[in-house]
Design a protein around this motif. Sequence first.
Motif: not given
Length: 250
Positions: A183-202
């Motif tokens: 996912l390019p761009g700042t928005t894409g990178r932030l979305l990837s971070v959310v997926i990693m942090l929240a997803g790994v927790t679940l």
Amino acid sequence: MRHLYEAGTPPAKRFRYALLGLDILSIAWIVIASFLPPSSLVLTLDVLLGLVLASEFGMRIAASGVPLRSLVNPFNLADLVAILSLLLAPLLQGAMAFLRVLRTLRLLHSVKLITTLRSDLPFFRRNEEATLAAAQLLVFLFVMSGVVFETQHRANHGIGNYADALYFTVTTLTTTGFGDVTLPGTTGRLLSVVIMLAGVTLFLRLAQALFRPTKVRYPCPACGLERHEPDAVHCKACGQLINIPDEGNA
């Protein structure tokens, strides 16, 4: 209507299970429609589904007893926006189709509905925590895949349909990161971070629920402790005699 949405009678439970089926059907259509080119048939099905969901939405708001308060609930507002995007599909011609991803938030309500299975299915009573953890992880996957698809498929050649979005979400959540889709761009990178942090927790919560010793929920009449060993006769906190229902004496 309030009886159907809240009561514990068999007809009311069947009605709520039918609503669960409707939620799953609507999400399935959102996924399937991502593979289909715009056509009169797709737009017609959008409107028909929107009419069914609008009818259920009206019944739900009326059954709440406080329509205005229920209407301004964030989840209900999100659901209303998603329904309107379906009803207005022929006029919008796909311009606001990304709003239908908000419908996936209904799956959060579906997870709450699943808790009613505790009294219906012995298997669910025995594996309630693991089942709910798995359901919450599944909801997260669907919601985030929908967000990725709707925000990326117009400009990102790697996200052509919902399956591509799901593939990216799963590889990001598991930190595999093959790199073939990004996912390019700042928005894409932030979305990837959310997926990693929240997803790994679940994911870790699901693993914890699966591998730690199984316990059952039964409130102790003396101290209120809810989690006990399946064969417990006394509460381990206060020693009170307890009678945990099982398949033989429930």
